[in-house]
Design a protein around this motif. Structure first.
Motif, PDB file in Angstrom:
ATOM      1  N   PHE A  86      12.763 -30.287 -71.643  1.00 20.16           N
ATOM      2  CA  PHE A  86      14.135 -29.833 -70.433  1.00 20.16           C
ATOM      3  C   PHE A  86      14.367 -28.345 -70.735  1.00 20.16           C
ATOM      4  O   PHE A  86      14.760 -27.642 -69.928  1.00 20.16           O
ATOM      5  CB  PHE A  86      15.104 -30.627 -70.513  1.00 20.16           C
ATOM      6  CG  PHE A  86      16.017 -30.325 -71.910  1.00 20.16           C
ATOM      7  CD1 PHE A  86      16.938 -29.515 -71.961  1.00 20.16           C
ATOM      8  CD2 PHE A  86      15.639 -31.166 -73.056  1.00 20.16           C
ATOM      9  CE1 PHE A  86      17.877 -29.496 -73.094  1.00 20.16           C
ATOM     10  CE2 PHE A  86      16.526 -31.197 -74.368  1.00 20.16           C
ATOM     11  CZ  PHE A  86      17.478 -30.319 -74.212  1.00 20.16           C
ATOM     12  N   SER A 160      15.140 -22.176 -69.409  1.00 18.17           N
ATOM     13  CA  SER A 160      16.445 -23.153 -69.116  1.00 18.17           C
ATOM     14  C   SER A 160      17.377 -22.522 -68.132  1.00 18.17           C
ATOM     15  O   SER A 160      17.994 -23.334 -67.258  1.00 18.17           O
ATOM     16  CB  SER A 160      17.480 -22.884 -70.495  1.00 18.17           C
ATOM     17  OG  SER A 160      16.553 -23.619 -71.610  1.00 18.17           O
ATOM     18  N   TRP A 167      17.342 -26.841 -67.346  1.00 20.41           N
ATOM     19  CA  TRP A 167      18.404 -27.639 -67.263  1.00 20.41           C
ATOM     20  C   TRP A 167      19.446 -27.059 -66.731  1.00 20.41           C
ATOM     21  O   TRP A 167      20.549 -27.463 -65.975  1.00 20.41           O
ATOM     22  CB  TRP A 167      18.440 -28.273 -68.611  1.00 20.41           C
ATOM     23  CG  TRP A 167      19.083 -27.486 -69.793  1.00 20.41           C
ATOM     24  CD1 TRP A 167      18.225 -26.734 -70.481  1.00 20.41           C
ATOM     25  CD2 TRP A 167      20.321 -27.411 -70.181  1.00 20.41           C
ATOM     26  NE1 TRP A 167      19.156 -25.946 -71.402  1.00 20.41           N
ATOM     27  CE2 TRP A 167      20.295 -26.443 -71.236  1.00 20.41           C
ATOM     28  CE3 TRP A 167      21.744 -28.126 -69.895  1.00 20.41           C
ATOM     29  CZ2 TRP A 167      21.609 -26.332 -71.971  1.00 20.41           C
ATOM     30  CZ3 TRP A 167      22.580 -27.550 -70.463  1.00 20.41           C
ATOM     31  CH2 TRP A 167      22.482 -26.583 -71.653  1.00 20.41           C
TER      32      TRP A 167
END
Length: 476
Positions: A86, A160, A167
């Motif tokens: 993620f 990220s 995420w």
């Protein structure tokens, strides 16, 4: 009605490609590259003591080259490619023409353009970290540190926050053009690395005058003007938002510089040139996460904050907090990038305009991007508080990642080479490390003779090109 012949699609200009967007994105990428080469080469080489000019500039030059090679080797795909976990993409090369000539994951231009644009952002992040390590880091340790940090730290925050599959990106964190990924990361990582490397020798900490303030200003000017590409390229399009981002960038920066100048004059009695440069940098950093999603009046307010809060942390708080004094940060990257970047992220969470966020993100669920100020105004307080919470969560994530990964990388590098230069090298500087001097000063007894072609002068003594020391001359 038919298109002009120069706009008709062909094999080299496919239907999906917008020539204007591609031209601007390549220009913006080049402007960002110029911030580092030659911008920060000049700034770092001029803002340090004479004996560290070459080493400081060369740290920039090396990092720029190494990052680009690692970027096409594996960094880009880890930051923007297929999801591995993620917070990270799968490592893979960005070298094949089929991949590079296809459409980028965002925007109407080739992936090759995106790889270069994102690559120069990665470069400047490592170069900013170098600012915390000037005047004492072992160059061999820097050689190892750069690819390791790019691989195990930068790619995590980039994926990220900026990758659509990341995420934090899915949660809705707003980082228009790198306040988190670049500046907060560089400030925290640089400060952490500075702790592990240790301080400069006492003599350098007590007296570290710039060797050339005029050249320092030239480097700062390249940094400032290059920010048009830094923030103007954020939307990946020639759009109204890119225009607003450029204007907001320069208005905030000018306000921040003037605020810093006013504080210096009021509290210390003299307007400081170096202080003005610091105020310029904090303004550039603070507006970066918000550049295209806030009103121009908000950019002025952000400039006031960025010119005053980092000024206080640097000029007042730094002297009172023992830990801040313990860690040697020669040009205050922690204050100008970590503090200013964090402030920018928080202020973005307050000032972000829903309409501008919609124009920037162009996603169906654009309503989730709303600043707390507009949430309070429009009766969407919970949405505004959610956005502020996400902004603060993003700051904590970046801090945690950079402290942990940077510490582990420093420990690993230290297993193979010393992080810090030897005592003799710290005393001598450039001549001991590179065998070169930034400023060649000739003794009176040395004479010159003109070559037959009259194209250059060379010393009678052929030992000129050998390593030599000319003493410490301040050029201020």
């Amino acid at each position: 009605m038919e298109l002009p012949s120069n706009l008709l699609p062909d094999e080299a200009s496919p239907v999906w490609m917008n020539k204007g967007d591609n031209a601007w994105q390549l220009t913006a990428a080049t402007l960002v590259g110029l911030q580092s080469i030659p911008g920060l080469v000049i700034l770092y080489g001029s803002i340090v003591k004479r004996k560290w000019a070459i080493n400081s500039a060369f740290m920039v030059f090396y990092a720029f080259a190494m990052v680009l090679v690692c970027w096409v080797g594996w960094g880009f795909r880890m930051s923007f490619g297929e999801k591995l976990v993620f917070f990270l993409g799968k490592p893979a090369v960005a070298l094949d023409e089929k991949f590079l000539l296809g459409q980028a994951f965002l925007g109407y231009f080739p992936t090759a353009t995106m790889v270069f644009f994102q690559g120069v952002f990665a470069c400047i992040t490592l170069i900013l970290i170098a600012g915390c390590l000037l005047g004492r880091m072992n160059f061999r340790a820097w050689i190892m540190f750069v690819p390791l940090w790019l691989t195990f730290s930068y790619t995590i925050t980039a994926f990220s926050i900026w990758c659509p599959d990341g995420w934090l990106a899915k949660l809705g964190v707003i980082d228009f053009s790198g306040g988190y990924v670049i500046h907060l990361s560089a400030g925290v990582a640089g400060f952490t690395a500075a702790y592990w490397v240790g301080p400069r020798i006492d003599k350098d900490r007590e007296m570290f005058p710039p060797n050339n303030i005029i050249l320092m200003l030239a480097g700062a000017g390249l940094l400032w003007m290059g920010w048009s590409g830094f923030n103007g390229g954020g939307p990946f399009a020639v759009s109204t938002i890119s225009s607003l981002a450029v204007l907001n960038t320069h208005v905030c920066t000018a306000t921040s510089l003037l605020t810093w100048l006013l504080l210096d004059t009021c509290f210390f009695g003299k307007p400081s040139v170096i202080g003005a440069v610091q105020g310029m940098i904090t303004g550039l950093v603070c507006i970066t996460p918000a550049a295209g999603v806030v009103q121009c009046w908000a950019a002025i307010l952000m400039g006031i904050v960025s010119g005053s809060v980092p000024w206080y942390t640097m000029m007042v708080l730094h002297k009172k907090v023992k830990f801040l004094r313990l860690v040697d940060d020669p040009i205050a990257i922690f204050h100008t990038h970590a503090i200013a970047g964090g402030l920018g992220g928080i202020l973005t969470g307050f000032f972000a305009v829903p309409k501008l966020c919609r124009l920037f993100y162009m996603v169906p669920d654009w309503e989730k991007y709303i600043g707390l100020g507009y949430g309070l105004q429009n009766g969407q307080t919970s949405a505004g508080l959610r956005q502020m919470g996400i902004q603060l969560g993003g700051i904590l994530f970046v801090i945690f990642i950079n402290i942990s990964t940077t510490s582990m990388i420093c420990w690993f590098v230290g297993l193979f080479v010393p992080l810090r230069l030897s005592d003799d090298e710290l005393q001598i500087g450039d001549d001991a490390i590179h065998g070169e001097e930034a400023f060649a000063l000739w003794n009176d007894e040395e004479t010159f003779q003109n070559t037959k072609t009259n194209s250059a002068f060379e010393a009678e003594d052929s030992s000129y090109m050998k390593s030599r020391s000319f003493g410490d001359v301040q050029m201020v």
